[in-house]
Design an enzyme around this catalytic site. Structure first.
Site: not given
Ligand code: SUG
Length: 447
Positions: A26, A30, A176, A252, A373
């Site tokens: 999603g 990532s 979250e 988010h 983030c």
């Molecule tokens: O939860 N990425 C995080 C990014 C968080 C972003 N935060 C905000 N929008 N506030 C997540 O999706 C990727 C880790 C990986 O694929 O190795 C990751 O966890």
């Protein structure tokens, strides 16, 4: 009523095991960068450069420490046994993706560490924090214990602060943290309106929900946090995120909207019911003597795809002396033609945002983590700011100490196979032990 108060941004110090494991279904970035090589050293230095520059500008700036990795408790709880080295070898052989989860440096995105309500909003006059359970993703679902522990170490004085444990870790209470929460107010020290944005409703099958990607935040979780924090119902607004944008990679709310002071900067498609939502917000804000200034970005200027690719809304809106605001954006915004031209128009418009501050945060961006983030906002009165632990407040001296620490301990290249190297676990451990001394937080980790 109101005290003088100031907002501190607590940025996540990127941990030594930062890597790209494609763990967040999603989250487009990532997923697209899965298994490429990361550079933990550069990631940490990029984050520190942002903290230093904003502190030097006079903005309240502090940090939250990384978490201990790998998470041996997780690995042992699912049947990997033996010495630490054996646990790592077995996990790598049987399930490299679970080893990556145990190694994730995802606590760097501190907007997901907790939801924060300043003392001006709560019934008991204390600042409240609820650690976020992040139960939608395996690699994030274990962060909350250390997040609560770190917050308690920093905000220890119970006269001023209340740190709540995470909500029950079950889909009905998917939480979250601050990534789905915005506070709008006339000024940081005055009563404000807390806006919670949820993706789905557990106990209402008729409420719209995304079809392709998960909605991580539920209405039930947002309501529980508001209760724990003692927020008044007149000053709390719940809006549903537009499920269609979740399905386009807006995992988010802070990927499509950001607020500060009386300004809400948002994309036309951010909310399920834009007009109704703004009307609710306006009414609630009138109650605290504030007038909503809604800056709406139209799809024809910036598409949802451009917003997701550039992270335009994952920016920090910071109040400057004199009443104007700066927008802190990643370099990717300058590289996207539609977004760059929109931003020029925005700062020239005579509105509240009159400055852009950009940073190279590519290491984090490749995992879907932009400027917003990377930070948890905490508005503190002067007395509260004095009562928190001072060792995490960013100064020139702390910056230089941490740069030297990163250069000593962090690798400049990490590939998926490197997670099997038992030396990495020892390196991370050694680095974090030294960090507890630098930050003056002995016992920070439950080792
Ligand atoms: O939860 N990425 C995080 C990014 C968080 C972003 N935060 C905000 N929008 N506030 C997540 O999706 C990727 C880790 C990986 O694929 O190795 C990751 O966890």
């Amino acid at each position: 009523m109101g005290n003088s108060a100031r907002e501190f941004n607590f940025d996540g110090l990127v941990g030594p095991s930062h890597n790209y494991a494609g763990l967040s279904f999603g989250n487009v970035a990532s997923f697209s960068n899965v298994k490429s090589a990361s550079n933990p050293r550069q990631a940490a230095l990029q984050g520190l450069a942002k903290m230093r520059a904003l502190a030097a500008r006079g903005f309240g700036q502090a940090l939250l420490p990384p978490q201990d990795r790998p998470n041996f408790r997780l690995l042992r709880s699912i049947g990997f046994t033996g010495t630490d080295a054996q646990v790592l070898a077995k996990a790598y052989k049987e399930s490299p993706v679970i080893l990556a989860c145990a190694y994730s440096a995802s606590p760097m995105w501190t907007a997901n560490a907790a939801t924060v309500s300043p003392s001006a909003d709560s019934a008991d006059g204390r600042a409240h924090f609820t650690a976020a359970n992040l139960n939608n993703k395996l690699h994030r679902a274990f962060e909350h214990a250390q997040s609560a522990r770190s917050l308690r170490a920093i905000f220890k004085d119970e006269k001023h602060f209340a740190v709540h444990d995470a909500l029950p870790g079950t889909p009905a209470f998917g939480d979250e943290g601050a990534a789905n929460h915005t506070r709008l107010c006339a000024s940081h020290g005055q009563q404000g309106v807390e806006l919670f944005v949820y993706g789905r409703v557990e106990f209402d099958a008729s409420a719209p929900a995304p079809k392709r990607y998960p909605a991580r935040q539920t209405l039930e979780a947002s309501q529980a946090v508001a209760r724990l924090h003692g927020l008044s119902s007149e000053r709390t607004v719940y809006l549903q995120q537009n499920p269609d944008v979740i399905d386009q990679g807006v995992f988010h709310n802070d990927v499509i909207a950001v607020g500060n002071g009386n300004v809400l900067f948002y994309h036309e498609q951010a909310f399920a019911d834009e007009a109704g939502g703004l009307a609710q917000l306006r009414r609630a804000m009138e109650g605290v003597g504030a007038e909503l200034n809604a800056i709406r970005v139209d799809t024809k200027k910036v598409s949802v795809a451009d917003a997701v690719a550039s992270y335009l809304f994952n920016s920090q809106l910071l109040s400057k002396d004199g009443g104007k605001m700066a927008l802190v954006i990643p370099h990717e915004c300058q590289e996207n033609a539609a977004v760059a031209s929109y931003l020029q128009e925005l700062v020239a418009s005579g509105g509240p945002i009159d400055e852009l501050i950009h940073f190279d945060l590519r290491q984090s961006m490749r995992n879907g983590g932009g400027p917003a983030c990377l930070r948890l906002r905490v508005a503190l009165t002067d007395a509260e700011a004095r009562a928190m632990h001072q060792g995490v407040v960013m100064t020139e001296q702390l910056y230089h100490t941490l740069v030297a620490w990163v250069e000593k301990h962090y690798r400049d290249r990490l590939e998926p196979a490197d997670l099997a190297d038992p030396a990495l676990a020892i390196e991370v451990h050694t680095a974090l032990e030294e960090l507890t001394r630098i930050l003056g937080l002995p016992g920070l980790y439950d080792l």
